[in-house]
Scaffold this motif. Structure first.
Motif, short mmCIF file in Angstrom:
data_model
loop_
_atom_site.label_atom_id
_atom_site.label_comp_id
_atom_site.label_asym_id
_atom_site.label_seq_id
_atom_site.Cartn_x
_atom_site.Cartn_y
_atom_site.Cartn_z
N ASN A 1 -20.91 13.61 -3.36
CA ASN A 1 -19.98 14.99 -2.49
C ASN A 1 -21.26 15.73 -1.78
O ASN A 1 -20.74 15.67 -0.78
N ALA A 2 -22.21 15.96 -2.25
CA ALA A 2 -23.28 16.37 -1.44
C ALA A 2 -23.75 15.80 0.44
O ALA A 2 -23.98 15.84 1.00
N VAL A 3 -24.30 14.35 -0.11
CA VAL A 3 -24.09 13.19 0.24
C VAL A 3 -23.46 13.31 1.61
O VAL A 3 -23.50 13.57 2.97
N GLY A 4 -21.91 13.81 1.10
CA GLY A 4 -20.46 13.30 2.11
C GLY A 4 -20.53 14.96 2.67
O GLY A 4 -20.07 14.86 4.51
N GLU B 1 -32.18 19.91 -1.96
CA GLU B 1 -31.70 19.22 -0.99
C GLU B 1 -29.73 19.54 -1.62
O GLU B 1 -29.00 20.47 -0.61
N ALA B 2 -29.36 18.18 -2.79
CA ALA B 2 -27.60 18.13 -2.32
C ALA B 2 -27.24 19.60 -3.21
O ALA B 2 -26.44 19.96 -2.29
N LEU B 3 -28.25 20.15 -4.09
CA LEU B 3 -27.38 21.83 -4.54
C LEU B 3 -27.64 22.95 -3.57
O LEU B 3 -26.50 22.95 -3.93
N GLU B 4 -28.39 22.60 -2.35
CA GLU B 4 -28.47 24.15 -1.34
C GLU B 4 -27.49 23.07 -0.84
O GLU B 4 -26.70 23.93 -0.06
N THR B 5 -26.57 21.85 -0.36
CA THR B 5 -25.34 21.52 0.25
C THR B 5 -24.30 22.16 -0.38
O THR B 5 -23.59 22.00 0.78
N TYR C 1 -23.49 14.61 5.99
CA TYR C 1 -23.38 13.84 7.22
C TYR C 1 -21.77 14.18 7.68
O TYR C 1 -21.18 13.98 9.08
N ASN C 2 -21.41 15.32 7.10
CA ASN C 2 -20.09 16.11 7.62
C ASN C 2 -20.89 16.70 9.05
O ASN C 2 -19.88 17.36 10.30
N GLN C 3 -21.96 16.92 8.40
CA GLN C 3 -22.44 17.62 10.15
C GLN C 3 -22.61 17.05 11.45
O GLN C 3 -22.81 17.22 12.38
N VAL D 1 -23.35 24.03 -2.80
CA VAL D 1 -23.22 25.29 -3.52
C VAL D 1 -23.04 26.29 -2.53
O VAL D 1 -24.29 26.80 -1.61
N GLU D 2 -21.95 27.56 -2.70
CA GLU D 2 -21.83 28.18 -1.90
C GLU D 2 -22.87 29.16 -1.73
O GLU D 2 -22.80 29.73 -2.90
N ASP D 3 -23.00 29.91 -0.80
CA ASP D 3 -24.32 31.29 -0.88
C ASP D 3 -25.47 30.88 -1.48
O ASP D 3 -26.01 31.44 -2.08
N TYR D 4 -25.78 29.40 -1.34
CA TYR D 4 -27.40 29.24 -2.17
C TYR D 4 -28.66 30.26 -1.97
O TYR D 4 -28.98 30.54 -2.64
N TRP D 5 -28.63 30.99 -0.27
CA TRP D 5 -29.19 32.22 0.26
C TRP D 5 -28.21 32.82 0.21
O TRP D 5 -27.09 32.42 1.03
N GLN D 6 -28.54 34.42 -0.21
CA GLN D 6 -27.39 35.45 0.11
C GLN D 6 -28.75 36.65 0.26
O GLN D 6 -29.81 36.92 -0.21
#
Length: 249
Positions: free
Chosen positions: A45-48, A153-157, A51-53, A159-164
């Motif tokens: 899912n993270a890879v998807g 990097e995948a987790l950051e992609t 590439y959504n970018q 996980v919502e609000d990884y940085w807050q």
């Protein structure tokens, strides 16, 4: 509640440590630390999402099936990137490989064969581990691209609000980069958390019940599942419901 005797210190990121948190009804709880707590479905899912970018220059489709060009049977594809030109279409197959060791020649050949069977114009492998030297040479020879995409990097992609911004001091960010996973009779419990580097306020996020809460230093809370979450000078900790021992995330 603070640090108690019996707490188990976390293993540094990238290492593997299997331990227990006691027994619940004689069911052993196994911990998976660091880089192995993400499941392959989440990595895919993270890879998807990565590439959504690229959707401004084409259409991204995730976890789809495409008929085999010979048999007509559906073939599963992790990510398919379709670019439509003026007079032609370019199809790019993207295959996600979450592994503990480097990919070998067989992995490269399998993805190349899959791309050919669905009539993709190009294939890309995205992996967290890299390739062996023979596999790298094979990929280079057949024109296959390789992208290294770490679990961090995948987790950051995904996980919502990884940085807050820290809700307590508002002077620093909380990075939701602490996590662990339990396996109980084949079921996985996943937890995420993080701490402010300045004031040490923590955020806990139980993936089982969805409970999300700020925990100030030297405080503790209990989520809907009954798991105990606490924050002391040593870090954010968790005691699983019914267990007599805990650990730091």
């Amino acid at each position: 509640m603070g640090f108690e005797e019996g707490f188990q210190q976390t293993t540094p990121p990238g290492f593997v440590n299997t331990g227990t948190l006691g027994e619940i009804n004689k069911t052993k709880i196994i911990l998976f630390w660091g880089a192995i707590f993400m499941k392959w479905q989440e990595y895919q899912n993270a890879v998807g999402e990565l590439y959504n970018q690229m959707d401004q220059i084409g259409e991204i489709k995730k976890n789809i099936t495409i008929p085999d060009k010979i048999t007509g049977q559906p073939r599963q594809v992790d990510v398919y990137w379709e670019i439509n030109g003026k007079n032609h279409r370019i199809g790019i197959l993207i295959d996600a490989k979450l592994r503990k060791s480097k990919l070998d020649v067989k992995d490269v050949e399998e993805v190349f064969a899959l791309a050919d069977s669905v009539k993709a114009n190009k294939a890309i492998i995205v992996t967290n581990t890299g390739l062996t030297e023979p596999a790298r040479k094979k990929a280079e020879f057949i024109g296959m691209d390789i992208k290294i995409f770490s679990i961090e990097e995948a987790l950051e992609t995904i996980v919502e609000d990884y940085w807050q911004l820290c809700p307590s001091c508002e002077n620093d960010c909380i990075i939701m980069d602490s996590g662990s996973s339990f396996m109980i009779d084949g079921l996985i419990f996943w937890s995420i958390g993080g701490r402010c580097r300045t004031c040490k306020t923590a955020i806990s996020w139980c993936q089982e019940c969805g409970h999300y809460e700020t925990i100030e230093i030297n405080k503790h809370i209990e989520c809907t599942c009954g798991h105990k979450w606490g924050n002391d000078e040593n870090g954010l900790w968790l005691i699983f419901n019914g267990a007599d021992k805990g650990f730091y995330l």
